[in-house]
Design an enzyme around this catalytic site. Sequence first.
Site, PDB file in Angstrom:
ATOM      1  N   GLY A  45       0.794  -1.230   0.000  1.00 55.89           N
ATOM      2  CA  GLY A  45       0.000   0.000   0.000  1.00 55.89           C
ATOM      3  C   GLY A  45       0.828   1.283   0.000  1.00 55.89           C
ATOM      4  CB  CYS A  76      -3.800  -8.087  -1.758  1.00 56.13           C
ATOM      5  SG  CYS A  76      -2.907  -6.540  -1.580  1.00 56.13           S
ATOM      6  CB  CYS A 187      -6.321  -3.409   4.171  1.00 54.03           C
ATOM      7  SG  CYS A 187      -4.715  -4.221   4.369  1.00 54.03           S
TER       8      CYS A 187
HETATM    9  N1  DGL Z   1      -3.328  -6.877   2.448  1.00 56.52           N
HETATM   10  C1  DGL Z   1      -3.217  -5.925   1.414  1.00 56.52           C
HETATM   11  C2  DGL Z   1      -4.536  -5.253   1.073  1.00 56.52           C
HETATM   12  O1  DGL Z   1      -5.574  -5.846   1.224  1.00 56.52           O
HETATM   13  C3  DGL Z   1      -2.120  -4.897   1.419  1.00 56.52           C
HETATM   14  C4  DGL Z   1      -1.201  -4.787   2.500  1.00 56.52           C
HETATM   15  C5  DGL Z   1       0.029  -4.012   2.151  1.00 56.52           C
HETATM   16  O2  DGL Z   1      -0.014  -2.770   2.161  1.00 56.52           O
HETATM   17  O3  DGL Z   1       1.012  -4.688   1.875  1.00 56.52           O
HETATM   18  O4  DGL Z   1      -4.547  -4.150   0.618  1.00 56.52           O
END
Ligand code: DGL
Length: 263
Positions: A45, A76, A187
């Site tokens: 992100g 993600c 997220c």
């Molecule tokens: N888990 C990821 C999402 O749903 C991103 C996490 C990250 O910033 O690496 O956006």
Amino acid sequence: MDQDTPVILVFDSGLGGTTILNHTLARKIRGPFIYVADNKFLPYGQQKKEFIQERVLEIFSKLNQKYTIESAVLACNTVTAYVAEQLRGSFNFPIIGMEPGLKPAIKATKNKNIGILATEGTIKSLRFTSLVDRFVSDEHNLIIIPGVGLVEEIENLPDSAENLLNNLKPKIKQFEDADIDVLVLGCTHYPIIIEQLKSLFSNNIEIIDTSEAVVNELEKFIKTEYSSNNQEVDVMVSDNSNSYYEKIKKVIHSSSIKQIKFI
Ligand code: DGL
């Protein structure tokens, strides 16, 4: 897993995608699964869009050479926002993405004040702004807060518990000042701390997590001719430390997990 066995790929930058994988396992959707965490470049992100696009396309190309991918879940929101369309244009297996649950939030809110917590990447993306344009009317008040730092703190629990709490408190205050009655988790890392989030709000708020919806979507693509009870999970991490694998292993709800080398 041999090369000809169709596999379901679940992809994230780190631990967040395990929230989706665990819902998939709990629903007894059969694998085998490969869980890929690109923890070397976490948090996604906070990375540049072009970098993520190149990186994820390269990882998928390598995986596609090595495996028969039956379907892939972009577990993600950030990856979905940045690369889903290019991936769909480049590969012929189904690619299931995810986005912040604005539609269910609009349905659930009573006072029309909706909070959104997502990565900076997701919030800045065109995909998110177009989602807002399509579904949110003037009568809704969106309070959008980027969860800067949260992904790293969630990854580093329990050591980072104090930092996480200090990071969350002012964010919760902003949401409470705006009187939200619904909070969208944009997220996949955030459902890991869903209980903590709930406990920090003084009023009862509804939390929208789209994990189940993603699994419903995946289920539509499961081919019955390969039906089995296989719940095996092969885990690949790009920052190949054993301790990271051990951390992931602890949170995946399968009794059959093994580490394999990153492609
Ligand atoms: N888990 C990821 C999402 O749903 C991103 C996490 C990250 O910033 O690496 O956006």
